[in-house]
Design a protein around this motif. Structure first.
Motif, mmCIF file in Angstrom:
data_model
loop_
_atom_site.group_PDB
_atom_site.id
_atom_site.type_symbol
_atom_site.label_atom_id
_atom_site.label_comp_id
_atom_site.label_asym_id
_atom_site.label_seq_id
_atom_site.Cartn_x
_atom_site.Cartn_y
_atom_site.Cartn_z
ATOM 1 N N TRP A 69 -3.746 2.804 7.382
ATOM 2 C CA TRP A 69 -4.816 2.449 6.454
ATOM 3 C C TRP A 69 -6.002 2.624 7.516
ATOM 4 O O TRP A 69 -7.134 3.460 6.817
ATOM 5 C CB TRP A 69 -4.698 1.369 5.963
ATOM 6 N N LEU B 185 -15.678 -1.398 4.016
ATOM 7 C CA LEU B 185 -14.047 -1.516 3.913
ATOM 8 C C LEU B 185 -13.161 -1.421 5.002
ATOM 9 O O LEU B 185 -12.356 -2.339 5.272
ATOM 10 C CB LEU B 185 -13.666 -0.457 2.626
ATOM 11 N N ILE C 287 0.694 -1.249 -0.180
ATOM 12 C CA ILE C 287 -0.136 -0.170 0.115
ATOM 13 C C ILE C 287 0.878 1.328 -0.075
ATOM 14 O O ILE C 287 0.654 2.270 -0.614
ATOM 15 C CB ILE C 287 -0.966 -0.040 1.089
ATOM 16 N N ASN C 288 2.109 0.984 0.720
ATOM 17 C CA ASN C 288 2.653 2.358 0.597
ATOM 18 C C ASN C 288 4.068 2.240 -0.261
ATOM 19 O O ASN C 288 4.854 2.916 -0.115
ATOM 20 C CB ASN C 288 3.328 2.722 2.138
ATOM 21 N N ARG D 34 -17.068 7.342 1.333
ATOM 22 C CA ARG D 34 -18.298 6.719 0.181
ATOM 23 C C ARG D 34 -19.008 5.745 1.280
ATOM 24 O O ARG D 34 -18.119 4.993 2.264
ATOM 25 C CB ARG D 34 -17.593 6.104 -0.740
ATOM 26 N N LYS E 63 -6.598 6.476 7.975
ATOM 27 C CA LYS E 63 -6.926 7.123 6.620
ATOM 28 C C LYS E 63 -8.287 6.961 6.322
ATOM 29 O O LYS E 63 -9.132 7.787 6.183
ATOM 30 C CB LYS E 63 -6.035 6.924 5.463
ATOM 31 N N ARG F 203 -11.076 9.766 6.544
ATOM 32 C CA ARG F 203 -11.875 10.242 5.186
ATOM 33 C C ARG F 203 -13.281 10.362 5.681
ATOM 34 O O ARG F 203 -14.227 11.251 5.244
ATOM 35 C CB ARG F 203 -11.704 9.166 4.234
ATOM 36 N N GLU G 6 1.643 -1.006 8.457
ATOM 37 C CA GLU G 6 0.947 -0.538 7.217
ATOM 38 C C GLU G 6 -0.544 -0.349 7.615
ATOM 39 O O GLU G 6 -1.210 0.474 7.162
ATOM 40 C CB GLU G 6 1.103 -1.327 5.973
ATOM 41 N N ARG H 219 -6.959 -2.401 -2.582
ATOM 42 C CA ARG H 219 -8.190 -1.723 -2.257
ATOM 43 C C ARG H 219 -7.927 -0.248 -1.678
ATOM 44 O O ARG H 219 -8.406 0.653 -1.172
ATOM 45 C CB ARG H 219 -9.003 -2.579 -0.966
ATOM 46 N N PHE H 220 -6.482 -0.034 -1.504
ATOM 47 C CA PHE H 220 -5.978 1.213 -0.860
ATOM 48 C C PHE H 220 -6.137 2.343 -1.895
ATOM 49 O O PHE H 220 -5.465 2.309 -2.909
ATOM 50 C CB PHE H 220 -4.544 1.054 -0.510
ATOM 51 N N ASP H 221 -6.642 3.300 -1.689
ATOM 52 C CA ASP H 221 -6.807 4.546 -2.516
ATOM 53 C C ASP H 221 -6.390 5.909 -2.032
ATOM 54 O O ASP H 221 -7.204 6.896 -2.122
ATOM 55 C CB ASP H 221 -8.051 4.477 -3.264
ATOM 56 N N PHE H 222 -5.211 5.972 -1.217
ATOM 57 C CA PHE H 222 -5.006 7.264 -0.446
ATOM 58 C C PHE H 222 -3.401 7.504 -0.908
ATOM 59 O O PHE H 222 -2.744 6.586 -1.556
ATOM 60 C CB PHE H 222 -5.024 6.846 0.908
ATOM 61 N N PRO H 223 -2.844 8.809 -0.809
ATOM 62 C CA PRO H 223 -1.733 8.746 -1.105
ATOM 63 C C PRO H 223 -0.677 8.046 -0.252
ATOM 64 O O PRO H 223 -1.169 7.948 0.935
ATOM 65 C CB PRO H 223 -1.486 10.428 -0.528
ATOM 66 N N LYS H 224 0.350 7.787 -0.720
ATOM 67 C CA LYS H 224 1.272 7.043 -0.112
ATOM 68 C C LYS H 224 1.999 7.677 1.009
ATOM 69 O O LYS H 224 2.423 8.874 0.707
ATOM 70 C CB LYS H 224 2.047 6.158 -1.040
#
Ligand SMILES: Cc1cc2nc3c(=O)[nH]c(=O)nc-3n(C[C@H](O)[C@H](O)[C@H](O)COP(=O)(O)O)c2cc1C
Ligand code: SF4
Ligand code: SF4
Ligand code: SF4
Ligand code: FES
Lengths: 522, 451
Positions: B360, B380, A92-93, B374, B363, B367, B356, A122-127
């Motif tokens: 996540w 998720l 992811i990063n 969403r 984050k 969000r 990690e 599934r990760f959709d953030f800035p790293k």
């Protein structure tokens, strides 16, 4: 001895064996990043998850010891899902800069992602971003974003190099490997961290951006830096050597090599390599054909006869030293010697002896014979000639002056030297250890094959061929066609090598036979 | 059964801000247990602790006596005791009461525990944010040493024992038992893989027993009063008393010593802590410190005794008894964001899932909190949490990852509506209020600029 089943196959292992080791015994590679057979167990990457019957959770194969009747599944759905989860988290990063990463092609992230990962994230953030060009030293570069924090490098420095120069700073996903106190790496073994790094976080200043690894031609050979003879894999491209990396040999170097040895390959591309035979005419060395040069050498050697001083390098192979000794035997000269060569020394690998084949020279009797002169006193012995096989005397001006007084001086070497320019009558261009076939006997008496990694420059010959032709003289039939042939002849004559062949040495080598050869040995 | 006299651990404790001196402690029966213990064999002391069923007060509730029997005999190596006073779990401040107010009780307990497990050295690890506690403990140790309770000849018995105070440096992970060992050795607070277990290979690769401050503070009471007397409070599941800290939206944030079998979570909140502040209603409670699942305001969650077993049956864990109370105005997205920031910040970063995954999780919660979420993000979040860990998931070296997952999953389970509202309404109420404030400020600046 616990007996267990891994993926339906049973295996018996010594007590204390971990699942990952037992699986390897069966040829099953359980994915792993932090585990390395030569380092302590860290158990941090979590990619080695396997299912163990009766255990509610997946277990890490690298730190779970085998027990009797254990049933392990490395490829069950549960195990696969667990590993795919870890794989997703590892990436992811991760910057995914494979297109510009030196490790691409031999990267465990690529390998396991392909083998066990999902095809999307599934990760959709800035790293998380971290420093990408950190100079750890003139030898090692670090990219903190590519690092998966497996701590192999830290453990190597602590446990093997015994020099705790690396550490981890910060916490969590801000963690970074760093050189302690902000300095640069100093250990003479630091480049091994590049090899143990499973990803492209640590790269070699020397090899960086030179070639994609899949274009490299690989050759299994032996380092020529010192008498340890670390096993290496050489990588070459466009007939140019680009790197040496250590190759596992439990009996010699385990998984490691020293930095100085790793960089010995640069000699191959030296600017002053010799590419053609030369003979001195009117005081100047001029290029001539091999026929002419060999004839001149044979004539000069014969004329010197038992008054010839032969300096036989312990950097030459067993085969070459044996041929050089035969040549001296034929001439009847007792004046033979090698030249010592200093090198770093420590408890890990470096032996302090910069000659890779000192043991071979000793076994083959390269030393002043009865009444013979050696390197220290040949100048005062009123000799008629000298032959330097694979050596120069540039570091001893007084020895060059003594050579200049002799009626005949033959130099067989791979590079130009002051000795050659000032004193040689005949120069025969030989090869470096990375360009020819042969074998070295290392400090513990292990006989190991070397192999050509690139083609020779110009019209240089392997030294065994030069020596073979000189020994054969006019008897064309006696000229060796391969180095293996020379080895076989030597093995028949020298008890320490009895029964060995190049083929038998394989990639791991063999120990010299004890002085009294084992009876009935094959 | 005669009524149990309370408090027990804190009996004779001076008010907050004062430390019980050696003289005061002795006047209160202090170091009598040590005298008794010195006349006993180590195994006899262990047997008593074993017979009480005393469970570790650091969170996991593992029987202390059982743990002590794991020390291998005759290894030729020294044995160590490490007392865990890191107390960094959000919501927990019970050990502080012992450390700052009755430090001699802990010193005496440490000496007795050393005696039982065959150690001559104890390290007491105290969180760096407790400078007063560190001073109190150091003073107590000095007094005990001067009085001959510590040193080369404990109370003239010829037996040697010493206690050292070790200050933490501000990392939650140094409260994890093996992270604490690494820290005591001078290394990074990195938890260690098991096996080897610390009882076999702990400090400097020697057998080491790790216990929480409150666990060890119970030992003098056991030795002094005997097994039966000590067991007169609590029940078979959770014998003895429990120190509990109550914080959050209550009228009287407090610490109390309770009989866990006779005190319900509801009583803790509404009687001891004076009920919900500002006349509001209870929305949620985290009973055991930030790492355990949150409970909603439901009778089946609240009307249970504060024993390990009962709280577990109610869907959470008694943990380290840090009761965190949230009133009806609390946005659970906001509360979870606070927790995720904490776990992300405190993950030591060794294990892939935790290093990690905690980032996540934060984050994702952020969000949703900030109105960028969403509807799928709620599920998720729940699924990513499963990837990272969970109760007994065993995906990581220590339980910090699971400690981040348990709140996450329980918050979604019980308060999904808050998350969905934040998605639908453009952010959590806290975020929206903050945004409105900032917007107003910008607007007023803009007006000012026009003039
Ligand atoms: C992340 C993390 C933090 C912890 N922090 C503490 C702590 O501050 N104090 C404590 O006593 N136990 C803490 N623990 C629990 C300890 O690992 C350990 O179980 C305990 O000290 C054992 O003592 P006990 O058996 O007497 O409870 C923590 C555990 C984890 C996973
Ligand atoms: S630099 Fe490489 S070897 Fe070192 S921790 Fe990172 S990934 Fe592992
Ligand atoms: S120790 Fe010797 S043989 Fe090994 S890599 Fe270094 S120089 Fe080469
Ligand atoms: S679970 Fe988290 S805190 Fe615990 S060892 Fe692993 S990375 Fe560190
Ligand atoms: S290889 Fe087992 S945890 Fe890394």
């Amino acid at each position: 001895m616990p007996k267990l089943t891994i993926d339906g196959r049973s295996v018996e292992v010594p007590k204390g064996t971990t699942i990952i080791q037992a699986a390897r015994q069966l040829g099953t590679d359980v994915p792993h990043y932090c585990w390395h057979p030569g380092l302590s167990i860290a158990g941090n990457c979590r990619i080695c998850l396997v299912e163990v019957e009766g255990m509610p959770t997946l277990q890490i194969a690298c730190n779970t010891q085998c027990s009797d009747n254990m049933v392990v599944r490395t490829a069950s759905d549960k195990a696969k899902r667990g590993r795919a989860d870890v794989m997703e988290l590892l990436l992811i990063n991760h910057p995914l800069d494979c297109p510009i990463c030196d490790q691409a092609g031999e990267c465990k992230l690529q390998e396991y992602s392909f083998r066990i990962g999902n095809d999307r994230s599934r990760f959709d953030f800035p790293k998380v971003h971290k420093p990408k060009h950190v100079k750890f030293s003139d030898k090692v570069m670090f990219d903190a974003e590519r690092c998966i924090l497996c701590t192999r490098c830290v453990r190597f420095m602590d446990e093997i190099a015994k020099s705790d120069e690396l550490d981890i700073s910060n916490r969590g996903d801000r963690n970074e490997i760093s050189v302690k106190r902000g300095g640069e790496l100093e250990s003479p073994y630091q480049m091994n961290i590049i090899d143990v790094c499973p990803v492209g976080a640590l790269t070699s200043q020397d090899f960086r951006f030179k070639s994609r690894v899949w274009f490299l031609e690989s050759t299994h050979t032996v380092c020529s830096g010192c008498s340890r003879g670390c096993n290496v894999t050489a990588g070459a491209r466009w007939n140019k050597m680009l790197r040496l990396i250590p190759r596992e040999n439990a009996a010699v170097n385990k998984w490691w090599m020293c930095d100085e040895g790793r960089l010995t390959y640069t000699d191959v591309a030296a600017a002053d390599r010799l590419g053609a035979p030369m003979v001195r005419k009117d005081g100047r060395l001029v290029e001539v054909s091999w026929d002419e040069a060999l004839a001149a050498a044979a004539k000069g050697l014969a004329a010197a006869g038992d008054d010839l001083f032969a300096l036989i390098s312990a950097r030459l192979t067993n085969e070459e030293i044996w041929l050089a000794s035969k040549l001296c035997d034929a001439l009847g000269t007792p004046h033979r010697d090698t030249k010592p060569r200093a090198f770093g020394k420590d408890d890990l690998l470096r032996t302090g002896d910069g000659n890779p084949n000192s043991a071979g020279a000793r076994i083959l009797g390269v030393a002043p014979g009865k009444g013979g002169a050696g390197l220290a006193n040949f100048a005062s012995q009123n000799l008629a000639g000298a032959a330097l096989f694979g050596e120069d005397l540039d570091d001893r001006p007084e020895a060059i002056a003594a050579l200049q007084k002799l009626a005949f001086v033959l130099v067989v070497d791979s590079r130009e030297s002051e000795t050659m320019r000032k004193a040689a009558h005949v120069v025969l261009p030989g090869l470096t250890a990375y360009e020819k076939d042969g074998s070295f006997t290392n400090v513990t008496g292990r006989v190991q094959r070397i192999a050509p990694c690139v083609r020779s420059p110009g019209d240089a010959w392997p030294d065994w061929k030069i020596l073979g032709w000189l020994v054969a003289g006019n008897d064309r039939g006696a000229r060796p066609k391969t180095c293996a042939e020379v080895f076989a002849r030597m093995a028949a004559a020298v008890p320490e090598f009895s029964g060995m062949t190049h083929g038998m040495l394989g990639t791991a080598g063999l120990d010299v036979r004890s002085a009294a050869p084992a009876q009935g040995s094959v | 059964m005669s009524a149990v006299e309370f408090p027990r651990l804190l009996k004779g404790a001076p008010p907050i801000g004062k430390r019980q001196t050696l003289a005061e402690y002795e006047a209160n029966g202090g170091y009598q247990a040590l005298k008794k213990g010195l006349a006993q064999t180590p195994d006899e002391i262990t047997k008593m602790v074993l017979d009480t069923g005393l469970r570790g007060r650091g969170g996991a509730g593992f029987p202390a006596g059982r743990k002590w029997t794991f020390v291998p005999k005759n290894t030729g190596k020294p044995v160590y005791l490490a007392v865990n006073g890191d107390e960094s779990e959000p919501g927990c401040f019970k050990d502080r009461q012992i450390i700052e107010r009755v430090p001699h009780l802990l010193v005496e307990g440490a000496i007795l525990a050393c005696r039982a497990i065959g150690a001559n050295t104890a390290y007491v690890y105290i969180r760096g944010e407790y400078p007063i506690g560190i001073r109190c403990m150091e003073e107590a140790v000095d007094e005990a040493r001067a009085a001959g309770y510590l040193g080369d000849n404990v109370m003239g018995s010829g037996w040697k024992c010493d206690v050292w105070i070790h200050s933490g440096a501000g990392a939650y992970i140094c409260g994890e038992e093996t992270g604490m060992l690494s820290s005591i050795e001078g290394g990074r607070g990195y938890p260690r893989i098991k096996p080897p277990f610390p009882a076999v290979e702990g400090l400097w690769r020697s057998p080491t027993i790790i216990n929480n401050v409150e666990t060890i503070a119970n030992v003098p009471l056991i030795v002094r009063d005997g097994v039966a007397d000590w067991k007169s409070s609590g029940d078979a599941d959770t014998p003895g008393t429990r120190l509990v800290g109550v914080s959050g939206h209550v009228n009287r944030p407090c610490h109390i010593e309770i009989d866990p079998a006779k005190t319900t979570l509801r009583e803790i909140i509404f009687d001891h802590a004076g009920g919900i502040w500002k006349g509001r209603h209870l929305k949620a409670v985290i009973p055991g410190g930030s790492s355990v699942p949150v409970l909603p305001n439901k009778p089946e969650a609240l009307d249970v005794p504060f024993t390990y077993g009962a709280v577990k049956n109610a869907g959470s864990l008694a943990g380290a008894a840090g009761v965190i109370v949230m009133d009806e105005t609390t946005c659970m997205v906001d509360a979870l964001l606070n927790l995720m920031e904490f776990y992300h910040h405190e993950s030591c970063g060794q294990c892939t899932p935790c290093r990690e995954g905690t980032g996540w999780l934060e984050k994702l919660v952020h969000r949703i909190w900030a109105g960028q979420g969403r509807m799928e993000d709620v599920d998720l979040l729940d699924r990513v949490a499963d990837t990272v860990g969970g109760a007994g998931a065993g995906k990581t070296i220590c339980f910090l990852a699971d400690s981040a997952v348990m709140p996450t999953k329980s918050f979604i389970k019980h308060f999904r509506a808050d998350f969905e509202a934040a998605v639908r309404g453009g952010g959590s109420p806290v975020y929206l209020a903050r945004k409105a404030r900032i917007d107003r400020k910008h607007a007023s600046h803009a007006v000012g600029a026009a003039h």
